[in-house]
Design a protein around this motif. Structure first.
Motif, mmCIF file in Angstrom:
data_model
loop_
_atom_site.group_PDB
_atom_site.id
_atom_site.type_symbol
_atom_site.label_atom_id
_atom_site.label_comp_id
_atom_site.label_asym_id
_atom_site.label_seq_id
_atom_site.Cartn_x
_atom_site.Cartn_y
_atom_site.Cartn_z
ATOM 1 N N LEU A 79 0.831 -1.200 0.000
ATOM 2 C CA LEU A 79 0.000 0.000 0.000
ATOM 3 C C LEU A 79 0.862 1.245 0.000
ATOM 4 O O LEU A 79 0.578 2.222 -0.682
ATOM 5 C CB LEU A 79 -0.917 -0.001 1.230
ATOM 6 N N CYS A 80 1.935 1.196 0.758
ATOM 7 C CA CYS A 80 2.793 2.374 0.838
ATOM 8 C C CYS A 80 3.505 2.635 -0.476
ATOM 9 O O CYS A 80 3.609 3.763 -0.909
ATOM 10 C CB CYS A 80 3.839 2.169 1.931
ATOM 11 N N HIS A 81 3.972 1.580 -1.092
ATOM 12 C CA HIS A 81 4.903 1.769 -2.198
ATOM 13 C C HIS A 81 4.301 1.536 -3.559
ATOM 14 O O HIS A 81 5.016 1.355 -4.526
ATOM 15 C CB HIS A 81 6.115 0.854 -2.003
ATOM 16 N N CYS A 82 2.974 1.525 -3.667
ATOM 17 C CA CYS A 82 2.379 1.385 -4.991
ATOM 18 C C CYS A 82 1.539 2.600 -5.326
ATOM 19 O O CYS A 82 2.020 3.700 -5.273
ATOM 20 C CB CYS A 82 1.622 0.066 -5.054
ATOM 21 N N ARG A 83 0.263 2.413 -5.632
ATOM 22 C CA ARG A 83 -0.500 3.545 -6.145
ATOM 23 C C ARG A 83 -0.530 4.708 -5.159
ATOM 24 O O ARG A 83 -0.560 5.863 -5.562
ATOM 25 C CB ARG A 83 -1.935 3.106 -6.480
ATOM 26 N N GLY A 84 -0.522 4.430 -3.865
ATOM 27 C CA GLY A 84 -0.642 5.522 -2.911
ATOM 28 C C GLY A 84 0.629 6.270 -2.641
ATOM 29 O O GLY A 84 0.678 7.135 -1.793
ATOM 30 N N SER A 85 1.713 5.963 -3.329
ATOM 31 C CA SER A 85 2.982 6.590 -3.009
ATOM 32 C C SER A 85 3.537 7.386 -4.160
ATOM 33 O O SER A 85 3.445 7.003 -5.304
ATOM 34 C CB SER A 85 3.991 5.505 -2.614
ATOM 35 N N SER A 86 4.147 8.505 -3.848
ATOM 36 C CA SER A 86 4.791 9.300 -4.875
ATOM 37 C C SER A 86 5.985 8.563 -5.454
ATOM 38 O O SER A 86 6.481 8.894 -6.513
ATOM 39 C CB SER A 86 5.268 10.620 -4.266
ATOM 40 N N PHE A 87 6.466 7.546 -4.742
ATOM 41 C CA PHE A 87 7.644 6.813 -5.182
ATOM 42 C C PHE A 87 7.395 6.080 -6.480
ATOM 43 O O PHE A 87 8.208 6.101 -7.382
ATOM 44 C CB PHE A 87 8.023 5.822 -4.070
ATOM 45 N N GLY B 157 -6.372 -3.103 -14.066
ATOM 46 C CA GLY B 157 -5.707 -4.338 -13.658
ATOM 47 C C GLY B 157 -5.012 -4.169 -12.329
ATOM 48 O O GLY B 157 -5.577 -3.654 -11.360
ATOM 49 N N TYR B 158 -3.725 -4.548 -12.274
ATOM 50 C CA TYR B 158 -2.946 -4.441 -11.034
ATOM 51 C C TYR B 158 -2.129 -3.151 -10.992
ATOM 52 O O TYR B 158 -1.179 -3.058 -10.218
ATOM 53 C CB TYR B 158 -2.000 -5.632 -10.893
ATOM 54 N N ARG C 194 2.839 -12.697 -1.567
ATOM 55 C CA ARG C 194 2.512 -11.369 -2.072
ATOM 56 C C ARG C 194 3.422 -10.326 -1.443
ATOM 57 O O ARG C 194 3.018 -9.546 -0.579
ATOM 58 C CB ARG C 194 1.041 -11.063 -1.811
ATOM 59 N N ILE C 195 4.628 -10.338 -1.874
ATOM 60 C CA ILE C 195 5.648 -9.435 -1.353
ATOM 61 C C ILE C 195 5.962 -8.369 -2.388
ATOM 62 O O ILE C 195 6.058 -7.190 -2.088
ATOM 63 C CB ILE C 195 6.919 -10.234 -0.994
ATOM 64 N N LEU C 196 6.094 -8.798 -3.616
ATOM 65 C CA LEU C 196 6.439 -7.925 -4.726
ATOM 66 C C LEU C 196 5.175 -7.548 -5.487
ATOM 67 O O LEU C 196 4.381 -8.418 -5.840
ATOM 68 C CB LEU C 196 7.412 -8.662 -5.654
ATOM 69 N N HIS C 197 4.973 -6.262 -5.715
ATOM 70 C CA HIS C 197 3.792 -5.825 -6.457
ATOM 71 C C HIS C 197 3.900 -6.282 -7.911
ATOM 72 O O HIS C 197 4.987 -6.253 -8.502
ATOM 73 C CB HIS C 197 3.673 -4.302 -6.385
ATOM 74 N N SER D 239 4.453 -13.859 -13.923
ATOM 75 C CA SER D 239 3.115 -14.409 -14.144
ATOM 76 C C SER D 239 2.593 -15.075 -12.882
ATOM 77 O O SER D 239 1.394 -14.975 -12.561
ATOM 78 C CB SER D 239 3.144 -15.404 -15.308
ATOM 79 N N LYS D 240 3.461 -15.749 -12.142
ATOM 80 C CA LYS D 240 3.042 -16.376 -10.891
ATOM 81 C C LYS D 240 2.645 -15.328 -9.847
ATOM 82 O O LYS D 240 1.733 -15.542 -9.051
ATOM 83 C CB LYS D 240 4.165 -17.264 -10.351
ATOM 84 N N ILE D 241 3.355 -14.208 -9.853
ATOM 85 C CA ILE D 241 3.012 -13.137 -8.929
ATOM 86 C C ILE D 241 1.623 -12.589 -9.262
ATOM 87 O O ILE D 241 0.800 -12.348 -8.365
ATOM 88 C CB ILE D 241 4.083 -12.024 -8.977
ATOM 89 N N ALA D 242 1.343 -12.409 -10.554
ATOM 90 C CA ALA D 242 0.006 -11.965 -10.960
ATOM 91 C C ALA D 242 -1.048 -12.988 -10.539
ATOM 92 O O ALA D 242 -2.138 -12.620 -10.075
ATOM 93 C CB ALA D 242 -0.034 -11.747 -12.475
#
Length: 789
Positions: free
Chosen positions: A33-41, A421-422, A267-270, A286-289
């Motif tokens: 949550l911190c490091h994906c869509r909600g983050s400026s990073f 999607g993701y 589910r560690i890596l986005h 693909s496995k992560i998806a």
């Protein structure tokens, strides 16, 4: 201050939801949550989609803020200001007394009154810094003197406080400091765990060597792996490559060797980073998806029922679509497009703003569903609203994913196109997964003689993934189709076996799958985007410190898309081109020599690249680097006219930016490895390998690494696609020194832009409509197996 809000929300989650370690497999993944869509990073333009986790602190904060009275009431505002000032004073007092816990609790109350305060943000950083400092003292006292035992709870607090502090540094683009905190968090956890497991050598144990499986500390493994991921990601953001391939290998190994109880990759890596990071293979991405698709199913209480790996071979044979003449439909096909990115701040709206106007309204009804958190009146959104039959704002904060889905189903849609999607939070996958649950409810009601759960007897809509996520969505239960083309995903018989890593059926667009509205948006009279003449170009070059006649290699892609192997290739080619220049010109200053123009991402990124160039190529080559700051869209497009050639990044190609460059007549050099898998490198590359431990070759089997080739083919200049980095490097040099050849390339590109399939949006929509007609006819067959079309 959206960044402040993002960070504070994240801290609330981190410190109040419970221990990070015990929550490692919670569907609400703190680091994601911190490091994906909600983050400026990760997505600076997407902060308005920041997800608000459910935590006691945040609930209290919003209640306190709401209880402050009417913002228009002057007395209430004065009262709030006084209360805020008092809380800040108390927090500062607690910090002076080194009482970090009380300081944090006080700042939480202050945040509830003013979430945008930079003072509160700074105090939060000081508070976390103090907590780390105090916990660090205890840790190293225990480590160095064998003093009192350090409890797991104490280690947990230190670990998560370091992660929290690193997030604050990331938001300020202080990546080196963030990296220090992350690396220490990993090292301290590994040391304590090794000691507790009574391993003989605690000093040399790394995360890759430490196997916690079947130990009492197995719950730590996801957290350590997650910290490794954040460290790799942080270093990539500032081009800190000292341990790039080593860290990448450890990350890949950790993900591959640590499966969840259900057999999925943890589910560690986005999923978006899985596409971007060179260390993650196509198979692993693909496995992560798939693991995230399983989580979307689990959010509805459903067991992941995805068939075995060979599911795709159970489909019917590929169907050929008649794209020349659409059969007349008895009823309009009702299409729904859903995304949180219908906003003027996001590339999706910019790219698709004029797509919907080309739908044949006599045969198709177009419904747009926006999950944006606020109404947007930007020109892109207005264009979309004017070209559709219905534009609806849906609120994820007010409705559950099932309720959102049912509202769309009530519009009797035949096809729903997911444009996200993701590429953001989990909400889109959960909305799309609602169909499976709704179908089960309908089946049960039908067998019991009742009514359909959605209130109709219609078939539920076909689901299509497009545009937002450039990879497999990992489930044919949630999405029936993804839309791509035969360059980014070759058909079943390709040499790489790429197709087998996509669970869903595919729509193969005849040219390029990536749509744009450039022809109808750019180059209008008076917009100033396309430079009118050479004089205007020289003036703009002067603004950016570029010599009027210098040859400019340009890459304005995000710096985390650049990898060290590619960068060294660029510098070698640049060095050769500059040597050719100096051999022909008596320019002692070198101001007119070729340069490399990059996008800046914080001062550390520029420092790291300059240091690498000085160390490996000499101080004089450092002068060949030029950096540009992030700019608003029109200025970004305009200044591309100052460049001569655009350099595509092999690991994750330019998508929107590739369209920008080509439409403005800027040739783009891209890599697509040939079927022999040629990974040849030059002698100078091998020398760099031995110096820098740069032992990895960037693969181009993931979809995001093949988009550049697709764009160039559709723009009818696919001779700028090269099969290996040696030829890529030679082409760079040739562009700068073979003027006649390069001018012929530029002329051909300029002539192709008005007529090429890449910028023929109307033709693209007609081809898409033919695919929709084919889908609809097959859905009427009530079959569960969809073929590629």
């Amino acid at each position: 201050m959206i960044v402040v809000q993002t960070t504070m929300i994240w801290l609330a989650l981190f410190r109040c939801v419970g221990a990070f370690i015990t929550a490692a497999n919670n569907p609400v993944d703190a680091s994601i949550l911190c490091h994906c869509r909600g983050s400026s990073f990760l997505h600076p333009s997407r902060n308005h989609h920041a997800s608000r986790p459910s935590s006691s602190l945040f609930a209290t904060a919003t209640t306190t803020r709401g209880g402050g009275g009417d913002d228009n009431n002057a007395s209430a505002e004065t009262s709030n200001n006084q209360k805020l000032e008092s809380l800040v004073d108390k927090a500062q007092h607690h910090l002076r007394e080194k009482d970090a816990d009380q300081a944090f609790a006080t700042l939480a109350q202050a945040y509830g009154i003013d979430p945008t305060s930079t003072t509160i943000a700074a105090l939060f950083e000081s508070c976390l810094g103090l907590k780390v400092e105090l916990a660090e003292e205890s840790f190293y006292k225990w480590k160095n003197t064998a003093g009192n035992a350090l409890s797991e709870a104490e280690l947990t607090n230190l670990f998560q406080d370091r992660i929290g502090l690193s997030s604050l540094f990331i938001d300020k683009e202080e990546y080196d400091e963030a990296g220090i905190q992350l690396r220490k968090a990993i090292e301290e956890a590994n040391y304590w765990l090794s000691y507790s497991l009574q391993l003989s050598d605690t000093s040399s144990t790394t995360a890759a060597q430490l196997d916690l499986t079947n130990t009492q500390f197995a719950h730590w493994q996801p957290s350590i792996n997650r910290a490794q991921y954040l460290l790799y990601r942080t270093n990539a953001a500032c081009c800190q490559w000292d341990t790039y391939f080593k860290d990448g290998h450890q990350l890949s190994q950790s993900l591959s060797h640590n499966l969840s109880p259900s057999g999925h990759v943890q589910r560690i890596l986005h999923p978006f980073d899985a596409l971007k990071f060179p260390c993650i293979s196509l198979e692993l991405a693909s496995k992560i998806a798939q693991s995230y698709a399983a989580r979307a199913m689990e959010s509805h209480g459903l067991v992941d029922v995805e068939a075995a790996k060979n599911e795709q071979y159970q489909r019917r044979p590929t169907v050929t679509v008649n794209r020349k003449e659409l059969p007349k439909q008895e009823q309009k096909i009702r299409i729904g497009y859903i995304s949180p990115d219908f906003t003027s701040r996001h590339p999706l709206a910019f790219l698709m703003q004029h797509v919907f106007q080309y739908h044949d309204k006599s045969q198709f009804s177009v419904h747009i569903y926006s999950l944006s958190s606020k109404v947007d009146d930007g020109p892109e959104v207005q264009a979309i609203q004017e070209s559709c039959d219905q534009f609806t704002y849906l609120s994820p904060s007010a409705m559950s994913p099932m309720e959102l889905y049912q509202q769309m189903v009530q519009d009797e849609l035949d096809i729903i196109v997911d444009l996200c999607g993701y590429a953001g939070t989990s909400i889109m996958a959960e909305i799309m997964a609602s169909r499976y649950l709704l179908q089960q409810m309908n089946d049960k009601n039908s067998s019991a003689g009742g009514n359909e759960a959605d209130g109709s007897t219609r078939l539920l809509p076909i689901h299509v993934s497009y545009m937002g996520f450039p990879g497999s969505v990992g489930s044919s239960r949630i999405w029936d189709y993804s839309i791509f083309d035969q360059v980014v995903i070759p058909p079943n018989n390709d040499e790489y076996g790429i197709r087998e890593h996509y669970n869903e059926a595919l729509v193969y667009m005849p040219h390029c799958y990536f749509v744009n509205s450039h022809k109808t948006v750019l180059g209008k009279e008076g917009d100033g985007i396309i430079l009118a003449n050479e004089e205007e170009r020289i003036q703009l070059r002067s603004k950016y410190g570029i010599h009027p006649t210098a040859f400019v290699y340009c890459c304005h892609s995000r710096p985390d898309k650049i990898d060290p192997s590619t960068f060294r290739t660029w510098i070698r080619a640049l060095s050769t081109a500059r040597s050719e220049y100096f051999a022909k010109h008596s320019d002692s200053s070198g101001s007119g020599a070729p340069i490399l123009w990059l996008l800046r991402s914080g001062k550390e990124m520029e420092q790291n690249l300059r240091q690498l160039v000085r160390k490996e190529f000499g101080e004089r080559m450092e002068d060949a680097l030029l950096f540009a700051d992030v700019s608003e869209r029109n200025e970004h497009l305009r200044r591309l006219g100052c460049a001569d050639v655009f350099l595509d990044t092999p690991a994750y190609n330019a998508h929107t930016l590739g369209c920008d460059a080509l439409y403005l007549g800027l040739p783009m050099i891209s890599l697509l490895r040939d079927s022999s898998g040629d990974t040849s490198t030059s002698a100078s590359d091998n020398q760099a390998n031995s110096i820098c431990d740069d032992q990895s070759t960037i693969a181009t089997d993931k979809l995001a690494s093949r988009v550049g080739a697709s764009l160039l083919r559709a723009a009818e200049v696919d001779d700028l696609v090269y099969p290996n980095m040696s030829e890529y490097e030679d082409a760079m040099v040739k562009c700068a020194i073979n003027t006649k050849w390069f001018e012929s390339i530029r002329k051909r590109l300029r002539l192709s832009v008005p007529v090429s399939p890449l910028f023929d949006t109307e033709r693209w929509v007609r081809n898409l409509e033919a695919s929709f007609v084919q889908m609809k006819s097959m859905n009427c067959d009530q079959t569960n197996a969809f073929p590629d079309i």
